[in-house]
Design an enzyme around this catalytic site. Sequence first.
Site: not given
Lengths: 415, 415
Positions: B170, B315, B13-14, B79, B11, B300
Amino acid sequence: MHKRPQVVVVGAGFGGLWTVRALAGSPVDVLLVDRNNYHTFSPMLYQVAAAQVGPEQITYPVRSILRKIRNADFLMAEVKHVDFTNRVVETDGSEIPYNFLVLSTGSITQFLNIPGSAEYAFPLDNLEQALALRNQIFNCFEQAAYETDPKRRQQLLTFVIVGGGPTGVEMAGALLELIRALRQDYPTIDTRLARVLLLHSGNNLLPGMVPPHLQRYTLKRLQKMGVEVHLEAKAGAIAPDAVYLQDGKIIPTATAIWAVGVQADPIVEQWGLPTTAKSKVTVRTTLQLSEYPEVYVIGDLAAVQKDGTPIPMVAPAAIQQGTVAGRNIQRQLVGKNPVTFNYWNKGTIAMIGRNAAAAQVGKLTFTGFLAWISWLGVHLFYLPGFRNRLIVFFDWVRDYFFHVRSVRLILRTPP
Amino acid sequence: MHKRPQVVVVGAGFGGLWTVRALAGSPVDVLLVDRNNYHTFSPMLYQVAAAQVGPEQITYPVRSILRKIRNADFLMAEVKHVDFTNRVVETDGSEIPYNFLVLSTGSITQFLNIPGSAEYAFPLDNLEQALALRNQIFNCFEQAAYETDPKRRQQLLTFVIVGGGPTGVEMAGALLELIRALRQDYPTIDTRLARVLLLHSGNNLLPGMVPPHLQRYTLKRLQKMGVEVHLEAKAGAIAPDAVYLQDGKIIPTATAIWAVGVQADPIVEQWGLPTTAKSKVTVRTTLQLSEYPEVYVIGDLAAVQKDGTPIPMVAPAAIQQGTVAGRNIQRQLVGKNPVTFNYWNKGTIAMIGRNAAAAQVGKLTFTGFLAWISWLGVHLFYLPGFRNRLIVFFDWVRDYFFHVRSVRLILRTPP
């Protein structure tokens, strides 16, 4: 209440947009119809495929262009049929009556019935195709990075461009420079193994476009850059893993790029229009249909000649025809005769690569840095949108000095 | 030859990226695996959907990020399974053995078994979804421009956002401002007819994120902008043409936006990992799996608590966990005990709209212009890539002063 005459323009390419511009302020209502809500600046599609600029930098919302033209509106729809007798355009949504019609639907890829070309080759004539090719190039590199079989790795790193016209030449140069720029990204790949082949059926690159000494210059520059140019090489069939030549040679490759050329969209034949070579519509010298003087056909779709030879399928020709079609409609409105379209060849430039291009303006020809910077300037000037120009200029400068390709994403399909 | 321990990070991501950064220069080989070749800056996905910034501005090639990290490489793969006993990651391509594994696969949309939500609502948790929503919004406007049935037109111009967390808030503000900016583009549409509804199941917007007075501020600002906020409104079912509320009300709309929240990707349950609420994986306080101390689960995907409540799926939490996972692997390499992860809440900001945001840092809260400019600054700072920052900054400034949304394309699917 008096209704103003309705002019329907089909296609928001160069021809359609310049028709609308020519009709700005005229006592008509103009409706521009396109299946996309944006104009595509097609001369730079190959730069999207080569990750030089982003897809959103060579497109521009049609409604932004029409904002300043009060008597023009836009309809996003796909034209299915035209009823010339009753003067109605039939779309996938509504039916639109017209008093004047301008057909400017442009061209599609010409596959020439070569087996496998439509299924496995990557054409480069619209934005989706450019993105699909960009995805393919980066997928090949990602796979090659972990491929242990040397044969398969070589196949993934071999890119074959079929067709030595401007698209093929420009894509060959851009792809070779992209591969150089990827060296840092793929430390496990020896990028010197990567090959770019340009197959051309004739003896001279850029045929009919530039004079022979510029054709030879183009060939030499491409070869010097590292492109393997094969003249008189005719593709016989395309497979997912190879290009088969007519002389029996087989080039293993995962990526065949189809730059053989375009033809007019043959859908107009189903509408009963008389067509000629490359499905182009036969028109009067005024760009009107003989049978229907209220219908104009322009751009790549129109069979227009100059001095006995067809005029090239390029943006400047479409722009000039759009302007004349708009003016001729204005003349018809006041009872004047439409004038004859006269193509003015402003010149041609083909980009080859860094500091290299081939240009002809009238009897003047020039190459190298001067032609290269002219290409950039002309395209930056015509590219619609201030933001697009700014970003493209930034990307070109950065690429030139730092060999950085900005937009290297493998974008997946929106659901 | 001595082989260095292999750390596989799943992954990009962050969490994954910050793990790799923490391991830069360590005596290990790091392999980062992701199905995409780019990192998505997910806090700005809603701005892509609202055409504020382009998709290529909030993404960044993973290989660009890894360039400076010599001991890290990238594999683009999906994966499929992890064999924890034999320490092998099974992908759609190859099988990758590991000495240490960091699972950072993030989250997926939580549909909560509400009928029709997975089929007809537009979630906003990855780039393709953001592009699909952008396409949908512009398709609705294009259709509405020529819709003669007032009911159908109203349905096309009604946008219902389900969920009053940060994404819902948002998106509501950004969508309302987008509609205002479209007034010039669609002269035939009375954009005052367009409605943005925000449905929230609870009594307070941004629950658990900011203190009550900021929740009230957020509600008032949204209402002042023109967003119709419905509190205690629970969606019962989603259809292509309406949102059905549990209390029997029906809201005709072509666009239901699903901002209900996310859950960990439940695929890990099939791999035999112990999971808790929202499919999160139970981990030690050191972020290791109890059974397999060489495996870390972060972001997460990890069930981590602070003071008895789960830490937020944001994040900064993933970044902090990635850093700790990297450091803990370094400690294990030299025989030290991994340390406990301790979440440090740096504060939260939610964007509402022009000059309006709600922020909390420690015991300090602030709103309005100061919070708004902080949101922009923080996101610009963390957005990867100099080019991205430059273009986003340009787009924000232009949007602020001229109400121009730059990227209004309806992009078709690449073939």
